[in-house]
Design a protein around this motif. Structure first.
Motif, PDB file in Angstrom:
ATOM      1  N   ASN A  98       0.825  -1.209   0.000  1.00 49.69           N
ATOM      2  CA  ASN A  98       0.000   0.000   0.000  1.00 49.69           C
ATOM      3  C   ASN A  98       0.860   1.261   0.000  1.00 49.69           C
ATOM      4  OD1 ASN A  98      -2.428  -1.328  -0.070  1.00 49.69           O
ATOM      5  ND2 ASN A  98      -2.784  -1.235   2.133  1.00 49.69           N
ATOM      6  N   ALA A  99       1.947   1.251   0.799  1.00 48.74           N
ATOM      7  CA  ALA A  99       2.826   2.418   0.871  1.00 48.74           C
ATOM      8  C   ALA A  99       3.499   2.671  -0.472  1.00 48.74           C
ATOM      9  CB  ALA A  99       3.865   2.218   1.971  1.00 48.74           C
ATOM     10  N   LEU A 100       3.970   1.610  -1.111  1.00 49.48           N
ATOM     11  CA  LEU A 100       4.625   1.757  -2.415  1.00 49.48           C
ATOM     12  C   LEU A 100       3.625   2.219  -3.474  1.00 49.48           C
ATOM     13  CD1 LEU A 100       6.926  -1.413  -2.421  1.00 49.48           C
ATOM     14  CD2 LEU A 100       7.621   0.972  -2.108  1.00 49.48           C
ATOM     15  N   SER A 101       2.423   1.684  -3.428  1.00 48.42           N
ATOM     16  CA  SER A 101       1.398   2.083  -4.390  1.00 48.42           C
ATOM     17  C   SER A 101       1.011   3.542  -4.192  1.00 48.42           C
ATOM     18  CB  SER A 101       0.162   1.188  -4.243  1.00 48.42           C
ATOM     19  OG  SER A 101       0.482  -0.164  -4.496  1.00 48.42           O
ATOM     20  N   TRP A 102       0.937   3.970  -2.946  1.00 45.08           N
ATOM     21  CA  TRP A 102       0.597   5.370  -2.652  1.00 45.08           C
ATOM     22  C   TRP A 102       1.638   6.311  -3.263  1.00 45.08           C
ATOM     23  CZ3 TRP A 102      -3.501   7.639  -0.069  1.00 45.08           C
ATOM     24  CH2 TRP A 102      -3.357   9.003   0.210  1.00 45.08           C
ATOM     25  N   THR A 103       2.912   5.944  -3.117  1.00 42.67           N
ATOM     26  CA  THR A 103       3.984   6.800  -3.608  1.00 42.67           C
ATOM     27  C   THR A 103       4.101   6.751  -5.126  1.00 42.67           C
ATOM     28  OG1 THR A 103       5.203   6.454  -1.552  1.00 42.67           O
ATOM     29  CG2 THR A 103       6.452   7.270  -3.443  1.00 42.67           C
ATOM     30  N   ASN A 104       4.006   5.553  -5.698  1.00 42.98           N
ATOM     31  CA  ASN A 104       4.305   5.386  -7.122  1.00 42.98           C
ATOM     32  C   ASN A 104       3.085   5.439  -8.035  1.00 42.98           C
ATOM     33  OD1 ASN A 104       7.071   4.961  -6.520  1.00 42.98           O
ATOM     34  ND2 ASN A 104       6.619   2.846  -5.961  1.00 42.98           N
ATOM     35  N   CYS A 105       1.889   5.261  -7.470  1.00 43.46           N
ATOM     36  CA  CYS A 105       0.676   5.245  -8.290  1.00 43.46           C
ATOM     37  C   CYS A 105      -0.394   6.146  -7.674  1.00 43.46           C
ATOM     38  CB  CYS A 105       0.133   3.824  -8.435  1.00 43.46           C
ATOM     39  SG  CYS A 105       1.323   2.631  -9.067  1.00 43.46           S
ATOM     40  N   PRO A 106      -0.231   7.463  -7.782  1.00 42.36           N
ATOM     41  CA  PRO A 106      -1.183   8.397  -7.156  1.00 42.36           C
ATOM     42  C   PRO A 106      -2.628   8.156  -7.552  1.00 42.36           C
ATOM     43  CG  PRO A 106       0.761   9.561  -7.956  1.00 42.36           C
ATOM     44  CD  PRO A 106       0.872   8.158  -8.465  1.00 42.36           C
ATOM     45  N   ALA A 107      -2.856   7.643  -8.761  1.00 42.96           N
ATOM     46  CA  ALA A 107      -4.236   7.438  -9.219  1.00 42.96           C
ATOM     47  C   ALA A 107      -4.970   6.387  -8.396  1.00 42.96           C
ATOM     48  CB  ALA A 107      -4.224   7.027 -10.696  1.00 42.96           C
ATOM     49  N   LEU A 108      -4.208   5.530  -7.697  1.00 42.46           N
ATOM     50  CA  LEU A 108      -4.821   4.449  -6.920  1.00 42.46           C
ATOM     51  C   LEU A 108      -5.096   4.834  -5.471  1.00 42.46           C
ATOM     52  CD1 LEU A 108      -2.614   1.430  -8.130  1.00 42.46           C
ATOM     53  CD2 LEU A 108      -4.878   2.103  -8.975  1.00 42.46           C
ATOM     54  N   ARG A 109      -4.735   6.031  -5.073  1.00 38.05           N
ATOM     55  CA  ARG A 109      -4.791   6.392  -3.651  1.00 38.05           C
ATOM     56  C   ARG A 109      -6.182   6.276  -3.047  1.00 38.05           C
ATOM     57  NH1 ARG A 109      -0.577  11.568  -3.400  1.00 38.05           N
ATOM     58  NH2 ARG A 109       1.307  10.316  -3.787  1.00 38.05           N
ATOM     59  N   SER A 110      -7.193   6.562  -3.804  1.00 42.34           N
ATOM     60  CA  SER A 110      -8.552   6.505  -3.262  1.00 42.34           C
ATOM     61  C   SER A 110      -8.959   5.079  -2.890  1.00 42.34           C
ATOM     62  CB  SER A 110      -9.549   7.080  -4.270  1.00 42.34           C
ATOM     63  OG  SER A 110      -9.509   6.352  -5.492  1.00 42.34           O
ATOM     64  N   ASN A 111      -8.257   4.105  -3.418  1.00 42.57           N
ATOM     65  CA  ASN A 111      -8.578   2.702  -3.144  1.00 42.57           C
ATOM     66  C   ASN A 111      -7.650   2.068  -2.106  1.00 42.57           C
ATOM     67  OD1 ASN A 111     -10.606   2.725  -5.171  1.00 42.57           O
ATOM     68  ND2 ASN A 111      -9.036   2.393  -6.748  1.00 42.57           N
ATOM     69  N   LEU A 112      -6.705   2.854  -1.594  1.00 42.34           N
ATOM     70  CA  LEU A 112      -5.702   2.318  -0.673  1.00 42.34           C
ATOM     71  C   LEU A 112      -6.059   2.615   0.767  1.00 42.34           C
ATOM     72  CD1 LEU A 112      -2.452   3.325  -2.607  1.00 42.34           C
ATOM     73  CD2 LEU A 112      -3.538   1.074  -2.544  1.00 42.34           C
ATOM     74  N   THR A 113      -5.679   1.713   1.650  1.00 44.24           N
ATOM     75  CA  THR A 113      -5.850   1.917   3.085  1.00 44.24           C
ATOM     76  C   THR A 113      -4.468   2.115   3.706  1.00 44.24           C
ATOM     77  OG1 THR A 113      -7.802   0.507   3.136  1.00 44.24           O
ATOM     78  CG2 THR A 113      -6.716   0.952   5.238  1.00 44.24           C
ATOM     79  N   LEU A 114      -4.188   3.340   4.070  1.00 46.47           N
ATOM     80  CA  LEU A 114      -2.895   3.678   4.674  1.00 46.47           C
ATOM     81  C   LEU A 114      -3.168   4.650   5.814  1.00 46.47           C
ATOM     82  CD1 LEU A 114      -0.012   2.781   3.976  1.00 46.47           C
ATOM     83  CD2 LEU A 114       0.289   4.944   2.766  1.00 46.47           C
ATOM     84  N   LYS A 115      -2.736   4.296   7.002  1.00 48.44           N
ATOM     85  CA  LYS A 115      -3.108   5.055   8.197  1.00 48.44           C
ATOM     86  C   LYS A 115      -2.554   6.479   8.162  1.00 48.44           C
ATOM     87  CE  LYS A 115      -3.664   4.254  13.149  1.00 48.44           C
ATOM     88  NZ  LYS A 115      -3.403   3.322  14.265  1.00 48.44           N
ATOM     89  N   TYR A 116      -1.294   6.627   7.770  1.00 48.40           N
ATOM     90  CA  TYR A 116      -0.669   7.950   7.714  1.00 48.40           C
ATOM     91  C   TYR A 116       0.041   8.114   6.374  1.00 48.40           C
ATOM     92  CZ  TYR A 116      -1.465   7.884  12.747  1.00 48.40           C
ATOM     93  OH  TYR A 116      -2.046   7.808  13.979  1.00 48.40           O
ATOM     94  N   THR A 117      -0.189   9.251   5.723  1.00 47.87           N
ATOM     95  CA  THR A 117       0.428   9.490   4.419  1.00 47.87           C
ATOM     96  C   THR A 117       1.318  10.730   4.405  1.00 47.87           C
ATOM     97  OG1 THR A 117      -1.527  10.746   3.716  1.00 47.87           O
ATOM     98  CG2 THR A 117      -1.476   8.386   3.202  1.00 47.87           C
ATOM     99  N   GLU A 118       1.298  11.513   5.477  1.00 50.12           N
ATOM    100  CA  GLU A 118       2.128  12.712   5.565  1.00 50.12           C
ATOM    101  C   GLU A 118       3.210  12.517   6.611  1.00 50.12           C
ATOM    102  OE1 GLU A 118       1.774  15.251   3.563  1.00 50.12           O
ATOM    103  OE2 GLU A 118      -0.050  14.489   2.600  1.00 50.12           O
TER     104      GLU A 118
END
Length: 389
Positions: free
Chosen positions: A254-274
């Motif tokens: 999820n962390a790698l997808s958040w960083t490398n695939c911004p378009a998928l962020r709405s579908n990801l569960t990640l507690k902290y992103t900042e």
């Protein structure tokens, strides 16, 4: 008695007049106590034997404990026995009810705190908590944790939590840190103001805690890793250090997808992103290194708030014409010349420990070259070898 609607309210009186009168009144009240004049209650204490006289109205105004006591049948008696507080501490806290001041030392702070909890003197409890934290080097963190477990004081717990988050690196190196329960550690990791140089440092602390009892703590690891600011960690670190831990595979994905695939962020569960509010990533720090000095290389840091440069530290190094990059919390010194001869040495100077560590050398000696960091790879460009070529 006059009707209530004819009485002037305190809020209708000028502030300065009220403050002057209150101060004079308080001094007069303390004088009555100091002279033991017009007292209407006496406390009998047995450790050691002592009789402490006071004024019911003042004590009931200072503490809910005394207010409830004097409303009870026991409080009607002119002499009231107190058996669970030492007489010297009790007398100090009675004085606090008149003055708002308590004499606190390393030797008596535990007894004062325990007595203040009994007498429900919240300000004294807070003062004791502040004293313990401010003098923690003398008081010892081990002693603080023992006291915390014994008295279960919410005020002390909160002040200790603030200390733990602001001094996380030193707390994480203590033996007591290894005995933290998982809930306590998770609360600390969730704090946005947790003071640590980088998120790698936070992870290393969690790993140390986990390794102390891996079998017993395995069930908590996923929750704790989820509290890290994983998007602040580079890909290699996530894959080699975190994904290999039990139960952490999906978190890393999820962390790698958040960083490398911004378009998928709405579908990801990640507690902290900042990143945490207390952290500054390496590319947001602005440093300057004075390379002209023969041995002492002055490191200057730019203060964004003040808009000025200041000297941060002096690094002793005996080479010149080297390349240097800033990576994570380290200066990487690459090549250069020593005594007029090109070298291929590579060394890392750590900002936290302020020490050097030797790294693998370059394939060829170079000096007067350029270096850059691109996609976690260091490149050395141009310059001259030992033959001046």
């Amino acid at each position: 008695m006059a009707e209530c609607n004819t009485r002037q309210r305190l809020s209708e009186i000028g502030h300065d007049a009220v403050q002057y009168f209150m101060e004079k009144l308080l001094f007069n009240i303390y004088d009555r106590f100091d002279e033991q004049d017009l007292t209407d209650v006496t406390f009998k204490l047995s450790n050691p034997n002592a009789m402490v006289k006071a004024h019911r109205l003042i004590l009931s105004a200072a503490s809910p404990y005394f207010r409830d006591l004097f409303r009870d049948e026991k409080g009607i008696c002119p002499v009231i026995e107190i058996n669970n507080i030492d007489s010297d501490i009790f007398e100090q806290l009675i004085i606090f009810c008149y003055t708002g001041k308590t004499f606190i030392t390393n030797d008596n702070v535990e007894r004062v705190l325990k007595a203040a909890l009994i007498l429900q003197l919240e300000d004294t409890v807070a003062d004791c908590g502040d004293f313990i934290i401010e003098n923690i080097s003398n008081y010892s963190i081990k002693r603080v944790y023992a006291l915390e477990r014994e008295i279960q004081c919410a005020t002390l717990n909160q002040k200790l939590f603030e200390y733990e988050t602001q001094n996380f690196m030193s707390v994480a190196e203590s033996e007591e840190f290894l005995d933290f329960d998982a809930n306590k550690l998770q609360k600390i990791l969730e704090c946005n103001s947790l003071n640590a140089p980088t998120e790698r440092d936070v992870f290393e602390a969690v790993k140390r805690w986990y390794d102390y009892d891996a079998l017993g703590r395995k069930q908590h690891l996923q929750d704790l890793i989820s509290c890290l600011r994983l998007t602040q960690l580079d890909t290699t670190f996530l894959l080699t250090e975190i994904q290999t831990l039990p139960g952490c595979e999906s978190i890393v994905v999820n962390a790698l997808s958040w960083t490398n695939c911004p378009a998928l962020r709405s579908n990801l569960t990640l507690k902290y992103t900042e990143k945490r509010g207390s952290q500054t990533t390496s590319n947001e720090l602005l440093f300057a290194l004075n390379i002209k000095e023969r041995e002492n290389k002055n490191i200057f840091q730019y203060d964004n708030d003040e808009g000025v440069w200041y000297k941060w530290f002096d690094v002793k190094i005996t080479i010149s014409d080297f390349g240097v990059i800033f990576m994570d919390t380290n200066f990487i010194f690459i090549g250069g010349s020593r005594c007029g001869k090109a070298i291929n040495d590579v060394s890392r100077w750590n900002f936290k420990t302020k020490t050097f560590e030797q790294l693998p050398s370059m394939n060829q000696p170079r000096h007067s070259h350029s270096v850059l960091l691109l996609n976690e790879t260091i490149y050395a460009i141009g310059g001259k070898d030992e033959h001046g070529v």
